[in-house]
Design an enzyme around this catalytic site. Structure first.
Site, short mmCIF file in Angstrom:
data_model
loop_
_atom_site.label_atom_id
_atom_site.label_comp_id
_atom_site.label_asym_id
_atom_site.label_seq_id
_atom_site.Cartn_x
_atom_site.Cartn_y
_atom_site.Cartn_z
N PHE A 165 -0.99 -4.20 -6.65
CA PHE A 165 0.07 -3.83 -5.72
C PHE A 165 0.01 -4.82 -4.55
O PHE A 165 -1.06 -5.34 -4.24
CB PHE A 165 -0.09 -2.37 -5.24
CG PHE A 165 1.05 -1.97 -4.35
CD1 PHE A 165 2.33 -1.86 -4.87
CD2 PHE A 165 0.88 -1.78 -2.99
CE1 PHE A 165 3.41 -1.56 -4.05
CE2 PHE A 165 1.95 -1.48 -2.17
CZ PHE A 165 3.21 -1.37 -2.70
N ARG A 215 12.15 -6.57 -6.61
CA ARG A 215 10.76 -6.66 -7.09
C ARG A 215 10.73 -7.81 -8.08
O ARG A 215 10.66 -7.63 -9.28
CB ARG A 215 10.30 -5.34 -7.74
CG ARG A 215 10.32 -4.16 -6.83
CD ARG A 215 9.03 -3.91 -6.03
NE ARG A 215 8.76 -4.80 -4.93
CZ ARG A 215 7.90 -4.51 -3.93
NH1 ARG A 215 7.27 -3.37 -3.89
NH2 ARG A 215 7.68 -5.36 -2.97
N PHE A 222 9.38 -11.30 1.67
CA PHE A 222 10.36 -10.28 1.25
C PHE A 222 10.67 -9.30 2.37
O PHE A 222 11.74 -8.71 2.41
CB PHE A 222 9.91 -9.56 -0.02
CG PHE A 222 8.64 -8.76 0.12
CD1 PHE A 222 7.41 -9.38 0.01
CD2 PHE A 222 8.68 -7.40 0.35
CE1 PHE A 222 6.22 -8.65 0.14
CE2 PHE A 222 7.50 -6.66 0.47
CZ PHE A 222 6.28 -7.29 0.37
N1 F0G Z 1 -0.81 1.70 -3.38
C1 F0G Z 1 0.32 1.92 -4.05
C2 F0G Z 1 0.30 2.13 -5.53
C3 F0G Z 1 1.55 1.96 -3.34
O1 F0G Z 1 2.68 2.18 -4.01
C4 F0G Z 1 1.54 1.75 -1.95
C5 F0G Z 1 2.78 1.74 -1.19
C6 F0G Z 1 0.32 1.53 -1.31
C7 F0G Z 1 -0.84 1.51 -2.06
C8 F0G Z 1 0.25 1.30 0.17
O2 F0G Z 1 0.46 2.48 0.84
O3 F0G Z 1 2.56 2.08 2.15
O4 F0G Z 1 1.01 3.95 2.72
O5 F0G Z 1 0.37 1.63 3.17
N2 F0G Z 1 3.95 1.63 -1.68
C9 F0G Z 1 5.20 1.65 -0.93
C10 F0G Z 1 6.39 1.43 -1.84
C11 F0G Z 1 5.21 0.75 0.23
O6 F0G Z 1 7.51 1.30 -1.31
O7 F0G Z 1 6.26 1.42 -3.06
P1 F0G Z 1 1.15 2.54 2.30
#
Ligand code: F0G
Length: 481
Positions: free
Chosen positions: A132, A388, A454
């Site tokens: 990620f 993405r 992005f």
């Molecule tokens: N891990 C995963 C799998 C995530 O999808 C995200 C965040 C994070 C860690 C980080 O967490 O945003 O609370 O700092 N995903 C968001 C998204 C930003 O839009 O998919 P965070």
């Protein structure tokens, strides 16, 4: 959850809640949408909410809360240290995950920072099913590297594989045998964000933990998207059919050393943290919390959000609650598929994902098909999605473009936020866009930050295609919005 059958209409996902607070939305005319997109530098992150009808950028921190969550927020115990709110949250995590300790953090990436600072050093290898963005950034910042071990089906965009997020266990075994000493932990992302919210099976998760523990490394679960993954294990995995959501959760958690999460997703609130079983590991990470987040009993979070999270975690154990996201996403994905629009299949969690490479085959990857599709979907319907693809990558050290392995437009469905008619509207406008796809052209950067481009980067259309798309819209829809 009982399956709900219909007597005489086509089956649709049924909301198992009622809406009691609403937020008014505007749908601005297509000419304004073209201007707004240009003002935002063709970057959906830079659009203003007043110009957006359906905000499908993310599900992060924007899921609908329940009446019980809102009620709990009113009785939060605000205190720098020793807050009863924190005790309630830790107790709930202990009940659900069986974890003794909890380190609070202001959101998921803050938990990733603490983990990386505690375990990653130059030369470290961190295997994971898929990376990620923020996870990878924290690991590479400290000189570590990410090794992706996704099963081959994981990157096939159209498939009937129910668990595309699974690890390739043979590759994991070989990597542990060859380089185990450089591997402080293996990270399991359940489910996987960047490849379409695709889940892992319970069997795969437990097998990963077995292998990693045999080689003496730690197993870390990123549980941010766990609620959708739990739903998929329960509904798609034969061996888990007779287990309750609570039992599945416990089986997973018992096999993990560390569980961290973004509570902007898991628990329908805002915040995050790290739950774990072992005191020595807890002490190893503990001092970073007051240094970077806040005192140990709030970690940068508002106590109100912590109360909401406690209730939200409990609600995550309820199939009626956690089925809503996946069912709506499946509906949207299958409706688009029926209309011939290229989507990622099977439908996963988080959102519906359009395959921009097949949607806009005439746009070269160097002109950002997923970014162009994000701009076009906004112009066509006031729908804000998230690119993405290559825009979300970073250039190579020599300045050359790093072309992404997949070009996707993510249309996230924050849970319980949109109604079925709004989803149908989105399907309608995307189908219209697909039928007019030849009009859509590419993008080029006009301001390109060297990292996280992005978020902040600004682009322009390579031709006057946005105006021509708006003219086609007027031709087909008359004075409709
Ligand atoms: N891990 C995963 C799998 C995530 O999808 C995200 C965040 C994070 C860690 C980080 O967490 O945003 O609370 O700092 N995903 C968001 C998204 C930003 O839009 O998919 P965070």
């Amino acid at each position: 959850m009982a399956e709900i059958k219909f007597y005489c209409t086509d089956p649709v996902p049924l909301e198992l809640h009622k809406v009691r607070i609403v937020q008014k939305l505007d749908l601005v005319p297509v000419e304004r949408r073209v201007r707004a997109m240009a003002e935002a530098g063709f970057n959906t992150f830079l659009l203003q909410n007043r110009d957006i009808y359906l905000d499908m950028l993310t599900d992060s921190g924007v899921n609908a809360m329940s009446d019980r969550q809102l009620a709990a927020m009113m009785v939060a115990d605000d205190s720098y240290a020793g807050s009863a709110t924190f005790t309630r949250l830790t107790d709930k995590l202990r009940e659900i995950f069986g974890t003794e300790y909890f380190l609070p953090a202001h959101q998921g990436r803050a938990a990733e920072n603490i983990l990386a600072m505690s375990f990653v050093q130059p030369g470290s290898i961190i295997p994971m099913n898929y990376h990620f963005t923020t996870t990878k950034a924290h690991i590479t910042r400290l000189g570590g590297q990410v090794e992706e071990l996704i099963s081959p089906q994981g990157v096939e965009l159209t498939s009937s594989c129910p668990f595309k997020g699974n690890f390739d266990l043979d590759r994991l075994e070989r990597l542990m045998a060859d380089k185990g000493r450089r591997i402080p932990f293996v990270r399991i992302e359940a489910g996987t964000n960047l490849i379409g919210g695709q889940p892992l099976s319970l069997g795969n998760i437990l097998a990963v933990a077995d292998i990693v523990h045999r080689y003496g490394s730690l197993v870390v679960l990123d549980a941010s998207l766990l609620q959708d993954n739990l739903y998929f294990i329960k509904t798609r995995e034969e061996a888990a059919r007779d287990l309750s959501v609570r039992q599945i959760t416990r089986k997973i958690a018992d096999a993990m050393d560390i569980i961290y999460f973004s509570a902007r997703k898991l628990g329908f609130a805002r915040g995050g943290g790290i739950a774990l079983h072992d005191r020595a590991l807890y002490e190893r990470m503990r001092e970073l919390v007051p240094m970077f987040e806040g005192f140990l009993t709030y970690g940068g979070m508002s106590v109100r959000e912590m109360e909401a999270m406690t209730v939200g975690l409990e609600e995550t154990m309820d199939m009626d609650v956690i089925s809503q996201g996946p069912l709506f996403i499946r509906y949207m994905t299958e409706e688009l598929e029926k209309l011939g629009v290229p989507v990622v299949t099977p439908a996963g969690g988080l959102g519906c994902h359009l395959d921009a490479s097949r949607f806009l085959p005439h746009v070269r990857q160097e002109e950002y098909p997923a970014g162009a599709l994000a701009a076009a979907a906004y112009i066509a319907g006031g729908i804000r999605g998230m690119e993405r693809g290559t825009v979300s990558e970073q250039r190579e050290a020599d300045g050359s473009e790093h072309l992404a392995s997949v070009e996707l437009l993510r249309l996230a469905l924050p849970r319980r936020v949109f109604t079925l008619s709004q989803v149908r509207y989105a399907v309608d406008r995307i189908k219209w866009l697909y039928d007019n796809r030849d009009l859509v052209g590419g993008l080029r950067f006009v301001q390109e930050p060297s990292s996280l481009r992005f978020f902040f980067g600004r682009m322009e259309a390579v031709s006057d295609w946005p105006d021509r798309l708006a003219q086609a819209f007027r031709r087909d829809f008359g004075d409709s919005l």
